[in-house]
Each structure stands twice: as structure tokens, then as C-alpha cells.
Design a protein around this motif. Structure first.
Motif, short mmCIF file in Angstrom:
data_model
loop_
_atom_site.label_atom_id
_atom_site.label_comp_id
_atom_site.label_asym_id
_atom_site.label_seq_id
_atom_site.Cartn_x
_atom_site.Cartn_y
_atom_site.Cartn_z
N TYR B 605 0.83 -1.20 0.00
CA TYR B 605 0.00 0.00 0.00
C TYR B 605 0.86 1.25 0.00
CZ TYR B 605 -3.38 -3.50 1.45
OH TYR B 605 -4.15 -4.61 1.53
N MET B 606 1.96 1.18 0.75
CA MET B 606 2.84 2.34 0.74
C MET B 606 3.39 2.58 -0.65
SD MET B 606 5.13 2.47 4.13
CE MET B 606 5.12 0.87 4.87
N ALA B 607 3.75 1.49 -1.32
CA ALA B 607 4.31 1.63 -2.67
C ALA B 607 3.27 2.21 -3.61
CB ALA B 607 4.77 0.27 -3.19
N ILE B 608 2.00 1.80 -3.42
CA ILE B 608 0.96 2.34 -4.29
C ILE B 608 0.80 3.83 -4.07
CG2 ILE B 608 -1.50 2.30 -4.75
CD1 ILE B 608 -1.49 -0.65 -4.24
N GLY B 609 0.83 4.21 -2.77
CA GLY B 609 0.74 5.64 -2.49
C GLY B 609 1.90 6.38 -3.10
N LEU B 610 3.08 5.77 -2.98
CA LEU B 610 4.28 6.37 -3.56
C LEU B 610 4.11 6.56 -5.06
CD1 LEU B 610 7.02 7.05 -2.27
CD2 LEU B 610 7.86 4.95 -3.28
N MET B 611 3.52 5.51 -5.69
CA MET B 611 3.32 5.58 -7.13
C MET B 611 2.43 6.75 -7.50
SD MET B 611 1.44 2.92 -9.68
CE MET B 611 -0.20 3.37 -9.31
N PHE B 612 1.35 6.92 -6.76
CA PHE B 612 0.47 8.03 -7.08
C PHE B 612 1.16 9.36 -6.93
CE2 PHE B 612 -3.20 6.08 -8.33
CZ PHE B 612 -3.62 5.09 -7.47
N GLY B 613 1.94 9.44 -5.82
CA GLY B 613 2.66 10.68 -5.61
C GLY B 613 3.61 10.98 -6.75
N PHE B 614 4.33 9.92 -7.18
CA PHE B 614 5.32 10.17 -8.22
C PHE B 614 4.67 10.44 -9.57
CE2 PHE B 614 9.54 10.16 -6.81
CZ PHE B 614 9.53 9.54 -5.58
N VAL B 615 3.52 9.78 -9.82
CA VAL B 615 2.82 10.07 -11.08
C VAL B 615 2.39 11.53 -11.11
CG1 VAL B 615 0.68 9.64 -12.31
CG2 VAL B 615 2.06 7.74 -11.54
N TYR B 616 1.85 11.95 -9.98
CA TYR B 616 1.41 13.34 -9.90
C TYR B 616 2.59 14.28 -10.12
CZ TYR B 616 -0.10 17.69 -7.79
OH TYR B 616 -0.38 19.01 -7.57
N LEU B 617 3.72 13.91 -9.46
CA LEU B 617 4.91 14.74 -9.58
C LEU B 617 5.37 14.80 -11.04
CD1 LEU B 617 6.42 16.17 -7.37
CD2 LEU B 617 8.04 14.30 -7.33
N TYR B 618 5.31 13.64 -11.69
CA TYR B 618 5.75 13.58 -13.07
C TYR B 618 4.87 14.45 -13.96
CZ TYR B 618 8.02 11.59 -17.08
OH TYR B 618 8.75 11.44 -18.21
N VAL B 619 3.55 14.34 -13.70
CA VAL B 619 2.63 15.13 -14.50
C VAL B 619 2.83 16.61 -14.24
CG1 VAL B 619 0.19 15.73 -14.68
CG2 VAL B 619 0.88 13.36 -14.76
N LEU B 620 3.08 16.93 -12.97
CA LEU B 620 3.22 18.34 -12.60
C LEU B 620 4.47 18.93 -13.19
CD1 LEU B 620 1.70 20.36 -10.89
CD2 LEU B 620 3.20 19.80 -9.03
N LEU B 621 5.57 18.17 -13.05
CA LEU B 621 6.86 18.74 -13.42
C LEU B 621 7.32 18.33 -14.81
CD1 LEU B 621 8.69 18.04 -10.08
CD2 LEU B 621 7.82 20.21 -10.87
N GLY B 622 6.55 17.42 -15.43
CA GLY B 622 7.02 16.84 -16.67
C GLY B 622 7.37 17.86 -17.72
N THR B 623 6.51 18.87 -17.85
CA THR B 623 6.75 19.84 -18.90
C THR B 623 7.86 20.80 -18.58
OG1 THR B 623 5.06 21.17 -17.90
CG2 THR B 623 4.40 19.79 -19.74
N ARG B 624 8.12 20.94 -17.27
CA ARG B 624 9.10 21.96 -16.93
C ARG B 624 10.51 21.45 -16.79
NH1 ARG B 624 8.20 24.52 -12.00
NH2 ARG B 624 6.11 23.82 -11.56
N LEU B 625 10.59 20.06 -16.67
CA LEU B 625 11.93 19.52 -16.45
C LEU B 625 12.77 19.70 -17.69
CD1 LEU B 625 11.55 16.34 -14.28
CD2 LEU B 625 12.91 18.35 -13.84
#
Lengths: 100, 625, 166
Positions: B605-625
Motif C-alpha cells: 500500500y505504501m508503494a501504491i501511495g508512492l506511485m500516485f505521488g510520483f505520477v502526480y509529480l511527473y505530470v506536474l513537473l514533466g513539462t518543466r523539467l
């Protein structure tokens, strides 16, 4: 060079987490934990090589020492658990569960 | 405003006696009966004396008594005062309400002798008188409404007095519920009135001063709704069905409430609002028609009833119809005068009926009460007087009052109303004398108990009054002064009628009524014709009105209530709330499967939460990286 | 050039053997492929001139820890019926790797885009035992002592845990 090492470290770390979560055999779980520690070691050594600072290698050394002590305790745990349940299944230890 | 001590005593003495009787009844067991008697008679006697005093002063000296207790409600421009006022109209009402109540009190002490709920009866009785005084003496419609509701409440308590028999409670329920329907109309009218002109103070005087400010449609609506209230209280069509059933109460209750006081509250209220009805002419005509219909209907039904009290109940309804007919053509003093005489002879008739019932072992069917002329001669005389009076034979009192009504109907050029009134008065004579002849004029003989003196004396007084009270309003053609009408000084329409026409009318009326009496004599006296009349005809079953009401109104409401209770309340609301609670429990149980004690799953479950966090991070920062 | 080829071979070996380790059924198989992983990691250490740690890794990790694991596996006499039957092993593995994917993807992305190579020039003696020893006993003396206490605790702990109840 450093980047390659760090990417390798990340890959090994992920493999370690996958093994930790997916397997039910407690010995394989333990070895995945060791793999995690090793990936961190790789990363540390690479940084030390890049920065020409020996501190990172000292850190790595200490991590290996800690891994050794952890191995000893794990082994005694295996002996006890195997003695009690005569099985190596991680799913058997669910006293914390709320539904019987 | 000044506080008239006499008015206060008049209003409060029945209340105080009711409260005293009530407390003594609750806290002391086995009190002597005479304590209650003294308290009750004191309460009503004091107020009767004071009422005579007030009327005397009001008539001879035109004095107005007023009394102000406190300001009940004061919101911005609107204010409601709790104040009482005895002007000529209220004093006139007091003149007959209070003494008749006192006489019936005396009668009731004899009638209810040795009853086990003696105290309770008189507590309610005095409470009723108190509310009636509030109604009559009110200075603004809100206080009048307090009295209005109060008499309805106490009449319910008194009608279902013998509550051990469930039928009496049903009768009381019926009275209260139908009254309530009327009260709804009354209250709606008051609300509209208050909204329109309440800002200038809300006593009767200020209302009638400001009346011209309301537009015509609202005036008609208010007049109609007020009359709905009167329909319920005074038992006119269509809200009359409670009156015959209310005879389930003790006879003094019928005498007081359903002859002299409560049922006249409707008439009083309409007279009070006379300036309003002078403007709303269509509604006044409607009132006349309802009154005519009620008078005729009640007279027809009464001619085929067999229970003494029911005959008298329908007779009350019929006479009230006459009063409403007069009110509808704006002849207010005439209607009030008929109410005045009616109180006396109807109370007398009810008391005689009660005396007969008590003497002859509680039989109420006139076919079983035959042949008592020689065993109860006094009762025979008194009922005879009552019957002659109600048939409007001169020179007894009702002749003057009913004749005045007929004249005003004739003059109003609504000849259909006059015709209906004429037929109804003929039928009145018919059913009253039918009752008289069947009970008294037979060859058989029955013996009964003697009546107590406390019952006889009030009846004698009322006999006297029903004979001679007509002279208080002696019409002009007989060189009288019309004392009552001039005292009341209401906004009557002036009745201009030729003397000759009036004498012809009187003559025709009297002759026809005599003919009817003779016909009734031939038919019922010393014959057994009454036993051959069937009980299953439409008329004898009151035109099945009760059954129709039951099917049209009562049953659908019951089904609606059951439907609302079962379907909406239980199924929809209760079940949906239960389903919500249940689904929470189920969801909780579902979530408990997550806690299965396996730490690996927790890591997952922790890994799943981590996944969501990182997906969100990727979506958020994807264009700016 | 040589370095890159060596690095590629060694990293490939490490990754493949670790994958075998986590997916093998019998624990002895995973232990043996783990040894391969450890040795390739040690070789990777040596590639960046960390010679002391190369030795330490082989002697302690592969030599002591892994042989302890293999000893225990053999000591416990694990038969096939003692092993848990993992019916959905492949599904779990694939699912979890899918879950971990964003995590590693972002990290790898960050690493690739960042500017972290400093490439400081070091002396010839860097990474040898002399340098590491100096740093260990000068700057890192306190952790060194604490680690020795930790080893003592582990020693006592494992003996206490495995004692049989009398």
C-alpha cells in the motif's frame, strides 16, 4: 560515469523493492533487503569517486558492518520461526489482522 | 387604558372557580359534593349578577366598560393587546349568556347529582363559561379567537364526558375536528386582515375605521373565510355533522353549549364584523343561502328522527339557519333578537328533555316514552310552551323575532329565501308538535321518578322568559319601541315595510302554522302512526350525509395517513437512513480486509501511495523539467 | 572505452542475477544468484578505484554474510513442502514492478537531466586502505565505536533469540 552508476543504483533499488513486496518466502525477502543496502553502497562509492572524498567509502564500510549484524539477527529469527511453524511463509504471521 | 374592576371580576370568577374545583378534584379524594356545588354556583352566579349590572348600565346609560390586561405582542408597527370591552353588542350578549348559564348550572347540579365525576364536570363547565366571556367581551379578533378556540376545546371535553364509552369520545373528536376546520378559515381571515391593516392597531374599532383601505377582492375573501369559521361553530352546511353526534354528552351540556352559547358564537362573530359584511354583499347573499339550505335540510331531517335530543339538535341547526338568513340580508338586530329568544326556549326544551330522560330511566326514543302526560304534568306544560313558542304562535316571544326575520327577508326582494324560510317554519311546527303529541298524547300510561327541585325551578324561570321576552323588542306596528334594535345600534339595513303588508304576512304565517299543527294532531295524537314510520328511508338516515363524508373525506385521509406512515415514513425515510448506516458498516468491514496483518501488504500500500505521488509529480513537473 | 565496456558487462550481470534472485522458487537458488550479484558489485567498486571496499565487499558480504545464509538454509533442512506455494508469483512481480515504475522513472529522469558530475581529480593513492583508514579513524571515529557496540548487541541478541526454552 557517475550518472551511469546512479542509474544502476536506482534500478537495483527498484528490483529490491519489487522482491520485498512480491515474494512470500522470508529468505527471499531478507535477500531483497540486502540488495537494497547494496544499491545504496554503489551510489555512495560512485559519489566518493567523483568527489575524491574518502568519507563516502567510510560510510559504505559502516553500512556493510550494519548489514552484517543484521544478518546475524535475521538468521536467528529464521531459526525460531522455522522451529515454530515449520514453514517459510510470510503470510502465516498475521496476528495483527482485524478479521479472523 | 383604564381597568374596569367589575369587568375583570366578571371574566375571572368562572375561571377561578374552575381552577379551584379542578385542584380540589385532583388533590383531595372523597370531597363532599356540596363543596363543588357551592364553588360552581358562586363562579357563575357572580358573573351572572355582574352581567345584569353591566347590561343595565349599558342600556339605560349607554356606558361602555373596558379593561386592558397587557400588551401581548409588540413587533414594530403591529401590536396585539389583551383587552376587553363591553359595548352595547357585548352587553346584549352578556344579558342572555350569563343568566342562562347560571340557570343551567343550577339545573346541572340536580341532573348530575351523585355522578362520580361531579367535580370534573363543573370544572369544565365553568371553564367553558370563562371562554365564552372572553369570546363575547373581546376587543380585538385575536382575543376573540382565544375564546373561540377555548369554547371548542371545552365543548370537546364536555361532549366526551362519559369517555368510558368510546362512542362518546368519537363524538367529541368529531365536534373538535369540524370546529378546527372552521377555525382554519377564521384564522386565515385574521391573517389576511392583519397583513392588510394591522399596522394601525388591531382592535375592532380601528379595523372598521381602516376597512376602506382593503381592496374588494380581499374583503370578499376575508368575509368568506370568516363565514367558514361560523359554519363550523354554528353547525351550518357543510360542517354540521358534529351537532347530532354531540348529543352524546350530558343534557346540561347540550342545553348550554348547543342551544344557547357556543353555536351562537358564529352569529355573534358575523354581527361583530357587520361593517365588513356590509361591503361584501355577494358573500352576505351566500351566507343567506347557506342558512336557508341548512334550515330546510335540518327541518326535513328532524321530522323523521326518533331520539328526543337529536330532534332538538336538528331544530337548533334549523333555527341557526334562520339567523344566518337574516344576517345575510343585513338585518343584524333581527338575527340577534331571534338568538336571544332562541336561547331561552331552546334551553328550556333541552332541560325538559333531560328531565324526561332522567325521570324515565334514561330512555331517549320518543316511541318508548309515550304516555307520560299524567305522570309528569309539569313537564308536559313546559314542553308545550316550548313547542308553541318555537312555532312562532303569538303572543309568545319567538313570534316577534321570527316574524321580524320573515319581514326582512320579504323586503330584501329575495323571494326564494322567503319561500324557503316559510316552508322551514312550517316544518318546524310539524316536527315539534310531532314530538309533543307522540310523547304526551297517547292512551298508554307510564310512571316515572320525580324530578329534583333544582331542576324544576330553572325550567320554570325559562318558561316565563320564553313566554314574555318577546316584548323587549316590540315592533312598531303594535306600537312598540324596538328597544333592542335601537340599543344595539348596528349597521342594519333599514327595513321599510308597509304596515299592512306586515300584518298580512303575520296573519298568513300564523294561519298556515295553525293548519300544520292541526294536521299533525290528526296524524300523531292518540294514534300509533309513529310506530309505522320506517327507519330505513333516506330522510330517516339523515340523507346519508355522514356516510358520504366518511367515504369522501375520512377514508381517503385514513388511507393517505397509512400510506404516508408505511411507505414514506417507514420504507423511504427509515429504510434509507438504515441503508446509509448499514452501508457504512459494510464499507467498514470491507476496509478491514486491508488490515490483514501481513506487513508485506502494508508495504504494497505504501508503494501504491508512492506511485500516485510520483505520477502526480511527473505530470506536474514533466513539462518543466 | 575499456571502462565503459566493463561497466556495461558488470552491470548487466548484476541486474540479471538480481532478477533471478527475486524470482527463484527455492531459496538456495536465490542465495547463489545473490552471490553473483555481490561479486559483480564488488567488481564495480574496483572499477572506480575503491580497492579496499572491493576486498571488504567480497570478504564480508559475499564471504561471511552469504555463507551464513547458505549455512542456515542447509541447516534448517528445507524441503519443498516447507516452502510457501506462491501461485500468483508472476502476477505479483509484474504488478509490483509496474507500481514501482514511476518512482524509478522520475529518479532516472532527474539523474539524466541533472548536472552532478564534478570529476575532481584525485591522487593515485585514492581509494586504497591507507586513505580509507585515515578518514575512518580521524573523522569517523564516533560512528566506528558505535558500530562496534552495535555488533556486540547483535551478537548477544542472536544468541538470546535462538536459545531453546529449558
Amino acid at each position: 560515469m557517475l550518472k551511469a552508476y546512479m542509474i544502476l543504483s536506482v534500478i537495483l533499488f527498484s528490483i529490491g523493492i519489487v522482491g520485498l513486496i512480491s515474494r512470500r518466502n522470508i529468505i527471499v525477502i531478507y535477500m531483497s533487503i540486502e540488495l537494497l543496502l547494496n544499491s545504496v553502497n554503489i551510489s555512495l562509492i560512485a559519489i566518493s569517486a567523483d568527489l575524491a572524498d574518502s568519507s563516502a567509502q567510510v560510510m559504505s564500510l559502516i553500512i556493510i558492518a550494519i548489514a552484517a549484524s543484521e544478518a546475524a539477527l535475521f538468521m536467528s529469527l529464521f531459526v525460531i520461526l522455522f522451529r515454530n511453524r515449520s514453514s517459510l511463509d510470510a503470510n502465516l504471521f498475521d496476528i495483527l489482522s482485524s478479521n479472523k | 387604558m383604564k381597568n374596569d374592576i367589575l369587568l375583570n371580576i366578571l371574566i375571572l370568577s368562572p375561571l377561578l372557580s374552575a381552577l379551584f374545583i379542578f385542584f380540589i378534584n385532583i388533590f383531595f379524594v372523597n370531597t363532599r359534593q356540596y363543596i363543588f356545588t357551592i364553588l360552581a354556583l358562586l363562579g357563575s352566579g357572580v358573573s351572572a349578577l355582574l352581567a345584569l349590572y353591566v347590561s343595565y348600565y349599558s342600556y339605560f346609560y349607554s356606558k361602555i366598560f373596558s379593561s386592558h390586561f397587557f400588551t401581548w405582542l409588540n413587533v414594530g408597527e403591529f401590536s396585539i393587546e389583551l383587552s376587553f370591552r363591553a359595548d352595547s353588542l357585548s352587553s346584549f350578549m352578556l344579558l342572555f349568556v350569563a343568566p342562562v348559564s347560571f340557570l343551567i348550572h343550577i339545573y346541572a347540579t340536580g341532573y348530575m347529582n351523585k355522578d362520580k365525576s361531579y367535580g370534573r364536570f363543573f370544572a369544565y363547565f365553568n371553564l367553558f363559561i370563562f371562554f365564552m366571556f372572553i369570546l363575547v367581551l373581546a376587543d380585538n379578533p385575536i382575543v376573540m379567537f382565544i375564546g373561540w378556540e377555548g369554547v371548542g376545546l371545552t365543548s370537546y371535553a364536555l361532549v366526551s364526558f362519559y369517555f368510558e364509552d368510546i362512542k362518546n369520545t368519537y363524538a367529541g373528536n368529531k365536534a373538535f375536528i369540524l370546529n378546527r376546520i372552521g377555525d382554519f378559515g377564521f384564522l386565515s381571515a385574521l391573517m389576511i386582515l392583519f397583513i392588510e391593516i394591522g399596522s394601525g392597531g388591531f382592535s375592532f374599532e380601528t379595523i372598521f375605521v381602516n376597512l376602506h383601505q382593503i381592496d374588494n377582492q380581499s374583503v370578499n375573501l376575508i368575509a368568506f373565510l370568516l363565514f367558514v369559521g361560523a359554519m363550523g361553530k354554528s353547525a351550518q352546511i357543510p360542517l354540521f355533522v358534529w351537532l347530532p353526534d354531540a348529543m352524546a354528552g350530558p343534557t346540561p351540556v347540550s342545553a348550554l353549549i348547543h342551544a344557547a352559547t357556543m353555536v351562537t358564537a358564529g352569529v355573534y362573530m358575523i354581527t361583530r364584523f357587520a361593517p365588513l359584511y356590509n361591503i361584501a354583499i355577494d358573500i352576505s347573499l351566500f351566507i343567506s343561502y347557506i342558512g336557508a339550505l341548512s334550515a330546510l335540510f335540518a327541518a326535513i331531517v328532524a321530522s323523521r328522527q326518533y331520539d328526543i335530543k337529536k330532534i332538538l339538535a336538528y331544530s337548533t341547526m334549523s333555527q341557526l339557519g334562520f339567523m344566518f338568513m337574516a344576517l345575510g340580508v343585513h338585518a343584524y338586530s333581527t338575527a340577534l333578537f331571534h338568538m336571544f329568544t332562541h336561547a331561552f326556549f331552546k334551553a328550556l326544551l333541552f332541560m325538559v328533555a333531560g328531565a324526561i330522560i332522567v325521570s324515565f330511566s334514561h330512555k331517549q326514543d320518543i316511541r318508548e316514552l309515550r304516555g307520560i302526560k299524567y305522570s309528569a304534568p309539569l313537564l308536559f306544560i313546559m314542553m308545550g310552551v316550548g313547542a308553541i313558542t318555537i312555532s312562532a304562535i303569538p303572543p309568545f316571544s319567538a313570534f316577534f323575532s321570527k316574524d321580524a326575520i320573515m319581514s326582512s327577508l320579504y323586503v330584501s326582494s329575495h323571494y326564494e329565501l322567503f319561500a324557503i324560510a316559510f316552508v322551514a317554519s312550517l316544518l318546524t311546527a310539524y316536527y315539534m308538535f310531532r314530538m309533543l303529541f307522540v310523547i304526551f298524547f297517547t292512551k298508554s300510561f307510564q310512571d316515572g321518578k320525580q324530578n329534583a327541585k333544582s331542576m324544576i325551578y330553572p325550567m320554570l324561570i325559562l318558561t316565563f322568559l320564553s313566554l314574555f321576552s318577546g316584548f323587549l323588542n316590540f315592533p312598531e306596528i303594535f306600537l312598540g319601541d324596538l328597544n333592542v334594535s335601537s340599543w344595539l345600534n348596528l349597521a342594519d339595513k333599514k327595513v321599510l315595510i308597509e304596515h299592512s303588508t306586515e300584518i298580512i304576512l303575520m296573519f298568513v304565517n300564523t294561519v298556515c302554522i295553525m293548519a300544520v299543527i292541526y294536521f299533525t294532531y290528526k296524524r300523531y295524537a292518540y294514534t300509533d302512526k309513529i310506530l309505522q314510520e320506517s327507519e330505513v328511508s333516506i330522510v330517516a338516515n339523515k340523507f346519508y350525509i355522514d356516510e358520504i363524508y366518511d367515504v369522501v373525506f375520512v377514508k381517503p385521509l385514513q388511507y393517505l395517513s397509512i400510506f404516508i406512515n408505511k411507505t414514506i415514513s417507514y420504507t423511504m425515510i427509515d429504510r434509507s437512513i438504515n441503508i446509509i448506516a448499514f452501508s457504512y458498516a459494510k464499507a467498514g468491514r470491507l476496509f478491514s480486509y486491508i488490515e490483514n496483518g501481513n506487513v508485506r501488504y502494508y508495504a504494497l500500500y505504501m508503494a501504491i501511495g508512492l506511485m500516485f505521488g510520483f505520477v502526480y509529480l511527473y505530470v506536474l513537473l514533466g513539462t518543466r523539467l | 572505452m575499456q571502462n565503459e565496456v566493463l561497466f556495461a558487462i558488470l552491470s548487466l550481470m548484476a541486474i540479471l542475477s538480481s532478477i533471478i534472485m527475486i524470482s527463484a522458487y527455492r531459496p538456495i537458488d536465490s542465495a547463489l544468484s545473490f552471490i553473483v550479484t555481490l561479486v559483480s558489485i564488488a567488481a564495480l567498486f574496483a572499477l572506480v578505484n575503491a580497492t579496499f571496499l572491493f576486498i571488504v565487499q567480497i570478504i564480508i558480504y559475499a564471504g561471511a554474510i552469504l555463507s551464513l545464509i547458505i549455512f542456515i538454509i542447509m541447516f534448517l533442512n528445507i524441503k519443498d513442502e516447507n516452502l510457501p506455494e506462491e501461485k500468483h508469483k508472476t502476477k505479483w512481480l509484474l504488478g509490483t514492478s509496474f507500481i514501482i515504475l514511476p518512482f524509478s522513472a522520475i529518479l532516472i529522469d532527474l539523474i539524466l537531466r541533472s548536472d552532478i558530475e564534478h570529476n575532481v581529480v584525485a591522487s593515485d593513492k585514492f581509494g586504497g586502505i591507507h586513505q580509507v583508514g585515515l578518514t575512518l579513524f580521524s573523522k569517523w571515529i564516533l560512528p566506528f565505536e558505535l558500530v562496534s557496540i552495535l555488533l556486540l548487541v547483535a551478537l548477544i541478541g542472536s544468541v538470546t533469540l535462538a536459545k531453546r526454552e529449558k
